[in-house]
Scaffold this motif. Structure first.
Motif, PDB file in Angstrom:
ATOM      1  N   PHE A   1       0.914  -1.027  -0.152  1.00 27.17           N
ATOM      2  CA  PHE A   1      -0.057   0.055   0.188  1.00 27.17           C
ATOM      3  C   PHE A   1       0.807   1.328   0.041  1.00 27.17           C
ATOM      4  O   PHE A   1       0.621   2.129  -0.621  1.00 27.17           O
ATOM      5  CB  PHE A   1      -0.935   0.033   1.229  1.00 27.17           C
ATOM      6  CG  PHE A   1      -2.019  -1.206   1.084  1.00 27.17           C
ATOM      7  CD1 PHE A   1      -2.264  -1.981  -0.247  1.00 27.17           C
ATOM      8  CD2 PHE A   1      -2.463  -1.495   2.274  1.00 27.17           C
ATOM      9  CE1 PHE A   1      -3.331  -2.944   0.219  1.00 27.17           C
ATOM     10  CE2 PHE A   1      -3.405  -2.903   2.499  1.00 27.17           C
ATOM     11  CZ  PHE A   1      -3.678  -3.202   1.245  1.00 27.17           C
ATOM     12  N   LYS A   2       2.104   1.286   0.813  1.00 26.94           N
ATOM     13  CA  LYS A   2       2.966   2.318   0.831  1.00 26.94           C
ATOM     14  C   LYS A   2       3.441   2.419  -0.735  1.00 26.94           C
ATOM     15  O   LYS A   2       3.782   3.710  -1.048  1.00 26.94           O
ATOM     16  CB  LYS A   2       4.058   2.247   1.752  1.00 26.94           C
ATOM     17  CG  LYS A   2       3.648   2.271   3.136  1.00 26.94           C
ATOM     18  CD  LYS A   2       4.481   2.060   4.320  1.00 26.94           C
ATOM     19  CE  LYS A   2       4.199   2.130   5.586  1.00 26.94           C
ATOM     20  NZ  LYS A   2       4.867   1.434   6.749  1.00 26.94           N
ATOM     21  N   ARG A   3       3.927   1.552  -1.410  1.00 27.78           N
ATOM     22  CA  ARG A   3       4.400   1.533  -2.732  1.00 27.78           C
ATOM     23  C   ARG A   3       3.425   2.238  -3.700  1.00 27.78           C
ATOM     24  O   ARG A   3       3.753   2.955  -4.690  1.00 27.78           O
ATOM     25  CB  ARG A   3       4.718   0.270  -3.287  1.00 27.78           C
ATOM     26  CG  ARG A   3       5.754  -0.426  -2.376  1.00 27.78           C
ATOM     27  CD  ARG A   3       6.980   0.071  -2.315  1.00 27.78           C
ATOM     28  NE  ARG A   3       7.507   0.438  -3.639  1.00 27.78           N
ATOM     29  CZ  ARG A   3       8.639   1.587  -3.547  1.00 27.78           C
ATOM     30  NH1 ARG A   3       9.343   1.973  -2.550  1.00 27.78           N
ATOM     31  NH2 ARG A   3       9.310   1.876  -4.533  1.00 27.78           N
ATOM     32  N   ILE A   4       2.023   1.764  -3.411  1.00 31.25           N
ATOM     33  CA  ILE A   4       0.932   2.458  -4.492  1.00 31.25           C
ATOM     34  C   ILE A   4       1.246   3.855  -4.257  1.00 31.25           C
ATOM     35  O   ILE A   4       1.284   4.739  -5.034  1.00 31.25           O
ATOM     36  CB  ILE A   4      -0.303   1.933  -4.231  1.00 31.25           C
ATOM     37  CG1 ILE A   4      -0.561   0.431  -4.405  1.00 31.25           C
ATOM     38  CG2 ILE A   4      -1.263   2.724  -4.796  1.00 31.25           C
ATOM     39  CD1 ILE A   4      -1.742  -0.185  -3.921  1.00 31.25           C
ATOM     40  N   GLN A   5       1.053   4.618  -2.910  1.00 33.99           N
ATOM     41  CA  GLN A   5       1.135   5.915  -2.510  1.00 33.99           C
ATOM     42  C   GLN A   5       2.086   6.690  -3.084  1.00 33.99           C
ATOM     43  O   GLN A   5       2.291   7.657  -3.436  1.00 33.99           O
ATOM     44  CB  GLN A   5       0.978   6.069  -0.951  1.00 33.99           C
ATOM     45  CG  GLN A   5      -0.562   5.686  -0.587  1.00 33.99           C
ATOM     46  CD  GLN A   5      -1.564   6.241  -1.436  1.00 33.99           C
ATOM     47  OE1 GLN A   5      -1.725   7.512  -1.607  1.00 33.99           O
ATOM     48  NE2 GLN A   5      -2.264   5.321  -1.745  1.00 33.99           N
ATOM     49  N   SER A   6       3.513   5.885  -3.097  1.00 30.73           N
ATOM     50  CA  SER A   6       4.558   6.457  -3.845  1.00 30.73           C
ATOM     51  C   SER A   6       4.603   6.585  -5.163  1.00 30.73           C
ATOM     52  O   SER A   6       5.610   6.709  -5.822  1.00 30.73           O
ATOM     53  CB  SER A   6       5.906   5.627  -3.125  1.00 30.73           C
ATOM     54  OG  SER A   6       6.077   4.383  -3.625  1.00 30.73           O
ATOM     55  N   GLY A   7       3.694   5.904  -5.887  1.00 26.46           N
ATOM     56  CA  GLY A   7       3.607   5.823  -7.408  1.00 26.46           C
ATOM     57  C   GLY A   7       4.007   4.587  -8.076  1.00 26.46           C
ATOM     58  O   GLY A   7       4.097   4.691  -9.380  1.00 26.46           O
ATOM     59  N   SER A   8       4.329   3.510  -7.117  1.00 33.18           N
ATOM     60  CA  SER A   8       4.662   2.548  -7.946  1.00 33.18           C
ATOM     61  C   SER A   8       3.651   1.495  -8.501  1.00 33.18           C
ATOM     62  O   SER A   8       2.277   1.866  -8.066  1.00 33.18           O
ATOM     63  CB  SER A   8       5.450   1.504  -6.744  1.00 33.18           C
ATOM     64  OG  SER A   8       6.494   2.228  -6.447  1.00 33.18           O
ATOM     65  N   LEU A   9       3.728   0.763  -9.497  1.00 37.88           N
ATOM     66  CA  LEU A   9       2.681  -0.340  -9.996  1.00 37.88           C
ATOM     67  C   LEU A   9       2.851  -1.320  -9.029  1.00 37.88           C
ATOM     68  O   LEU A   9       3.668  -1.948  -8.423  1.00 37.88           O
ATOM     69  CB  LEU A   9       3.205  -0.783 -11.342  1.00 37.88           C
ATOM     70  CG  LEU A   9       2.948   0.233 -12.511  1.00 37.88           C
ATOM     71  CD1 LEU A   9       3.550  -0.407 -13.785  1.00 37.88           C
ATOM     72  CD2 LEU A   9       1.420   0.728 -12.870  1.00 37.88           C
TER      73      LEU A   9
ATOM     74  N   VAL B   1      -5.383  -7.500  -9.660  1.00 41.37           N
ATOM     75  CA  VAL B   1      -5.155  -6.229 -10.485  1.00 41.37           C
ATOM     76  C   VAL B   1      -4.066  -5.498 -10.305  1.00 41.37           C
ATOM     77  O   VAL B   1      -3.129  -5.752  -9.349  1.00 41.37           O
ATOM     78  CB  VAL B   1      -6.273  -5.213  -9.809  1.00 41.37           C
ATOM     79  CG1 VAL B   1      -7.916  -5.651 -10.227  1.00 41.37           C
ATOM     80  CG2 VAL B   1      -6.345  -4.782  -8.328  1.00 41.37           C
ATOM     81  N   ILE B   2      -3.553  -4.878 -11.320  1.00 42.13           N
ATOM     82  CA  ILE B   2      -2.157  -4.243 -11.358  1.00 42.13           C
ATOM     83  C   ILE B   2      -2.962  -2.617 -11.141  1.00 42.13           C
ATOM     84  O   ILE B   2      -3.519  -2.394 -12.154  1.00 42.13           O
ATOM     85  CB  ILE B   2      -1.521  -4.469 -12.385  1.00 42.13           C
ATOM     86  CG1 ILE B   2      -0.868  -5.797 -12.501  1.00 42.13           C
ATOM     87  CG2 ILE B   2      -0.127  -3.179 -12.428  1.00 42.13           C
ATOM     88  CD1 ILE B   2      -0.095  -6.033 -13.982  1.00 42.13           C
ATOM     89  N   VAL B   3      -2.233  -1.779 -10.155  1.00 44.26           N
ATOM     90  CA  VAL B   3      -2.971  -0.700  -9.857  1.00 44.26           C
ATOM     91  C   VAL B   3      -1.645   0.576  -9.529  1.00 44.26           C
ATOM     92  O   VAL B   3      -0.615  -0.183  -9.499  1.00 44.26           O
ATOM     93  CB  VAL B   3      -3.826  -0.506  -8.771  1.00 44.26           C
ATOM     94  CG1 VAL B   3      -4.941  -1.394  -8.710  1.00 44.26           C
ATOM     95  CG2 VAL B   3      -3.101  -0.750  -7.217  1.00 44.26           C
ATOM     96  N   LYS B   4      -2.067   1.906  -9.720  1.00 39.05           N
ATOM     97  CA  LYS B   4      -1.301   2.694  -9.509  1.00 39.05           C
ATOM     98  C   LYS B   4      -2.123   3.723  -8.705  1.00 39.05           C
ATOM     99  O   LYS B   4      -3.375   3.868  -8.861  1.00 39.05           O
ATOM    100  CB  LYS B   4      -0.284   3.234 -10.639  1.00 39.05           C
ATOM    101  CG  LYS B   4      -1.294   3.968 -11.591  1.00 39.05           C
ATOM    102  CD  LYS B   4      -0.527   4.454 -12.890  1.00 39.05           C
ATOM    103  CE  LYS B   4      -0.952   5.278 -13.902  1.00 39.05           C
ATOM    104  NZ  LYS B   4      -0.008   5.766 -14.960  1.00 39.05           N
ATOM    105  N   VAL B   5      -1.488   4.720  -8.119  1.00 42.15           N
ATOM    106  CA  VAL B   5      -2.215   6.043  -7.171  1.00 42.15           C
ATOM    107  C   VAL B   5      -2.993   6.406  -8.488  1.00 42.15           C
ATOM    108  O   VAL B   5      -2.475   6.767  -9.531  1.00 42.15           O
ATOM    109  CB  VAL B   5      -1.213   6.819  -6.608  1.00 42.15           C
ATOM    110  CG1 VAL B   5      -0.353   7.345  -7.449  1.00 42.15           C
ATOM    111  CG2 VAL B   5      -1.959   7.603  -5.565  1.00 42.15           C
ATOM    112  N   ALA B   6      -4.170   6.953  -7.887  1.00 40.49           N
ATOM    113  CA  ALA B   6      -4.886   7.744  -8.926  1.00 40.49           C
ATOM    114  C   ALA B   6      -4.653   9.066  -8.678  1.00 40.49           C
ATOM    115  O   ALA B   6      -4.886   9.842  -7.674  1.00 40.49           O
ATOM    116  CB  ALA B   6      -6.530   7.514  -8.701  1.00 40.49           C
TER     117      ALA B   6
END
Length: 185
Positions: A38-46, A175-180
């Motif tokens: 979740f921290k990786r998502i917030q930092s902009g990672s896939l 799912v593969i996600v990134k920050v919106a």
């Protein structure tokens, strides 16, 4: 062309790792927990996340996070899931005293666990691959883990039981996600 880096719940041979391997052009990076992902998502990672399972429904930790954090879904797919019970040595199911795995995996194998291992202690860890890693390191007898057949082979474990999930046609949606962000929408 640079390979995109995709973070998954690790270590190697977790179901998330097996799922991301279908993207041959991706560089895989492992996270030790959902919190780290979740921290990786917030930092902009896939990030690749398991979001829904045929047997148990939404993956609780992921559902909770996605309710409060907008993400952009880059890719969505389902993968068949089949669990095995494995240990360092061959033993009967009656000798299994402790079972290690991630909560959703144990939840998908409830019928098997109730029928054959109801008196065994269930120990939750961060992923199926971490469960395998844990039992390899243990010196105590009677430890087993729930995970993938590929993971059991990778850790050179003995498979005690196959197809232990409640539904033989089990699947998990990833799912593969990134920050919106405004530019990502």
């Amino acid at each position: 062309m640079l390979k995109p880096k995709i973070y998954v719940l690790g270590p190697a041979d977790s179901f998330s790792d097996l799922a991301v391997r279908r993207f041959r052009n991706a560089k895989i990076a492992y996270a030790s927990s959902f919190a780290v992902l979740f921290k990786r998502i917030q930092s902009g990672s896939l990030v690749l996340l398991p979001v829904h399972n045929k047997i148990i429904g939404p993956i609780p930790e992921v559902k909770k996070y996605l309710k409060t954090h907008p993400v952009k879904i880059m890719k969505k797919f389902r993968m068949p899931i089949s669990f095995v019970l494995a240990s360092k040595r061959k033993m009967s199911l009656s000798e299994v005293r402790r079972i290690y795995s991630i909560g959703p995996a144990m939840d998908q194998c409830k019928k098997f666990l109730k029928k054959y291992l109801s008196s065994s202690k269930k120990v939750r860890v961060a992923s199926t691959a971490q469960a395998y890693k844990k039992i390899v390191q243990l010196t105590a007898q009677g430890a087993a883990a729930i995970g993938s057949l590929a993971g059991a082979k990778s850790y050179q474990l003995v498979v005690l039981a196959r197809q232990i999930q409640d539904d033989p046609k089990d699947w998990t949606e990833f799912v593969i996600v990134k920050v919106a962000t405004p530019e990502a929408e």
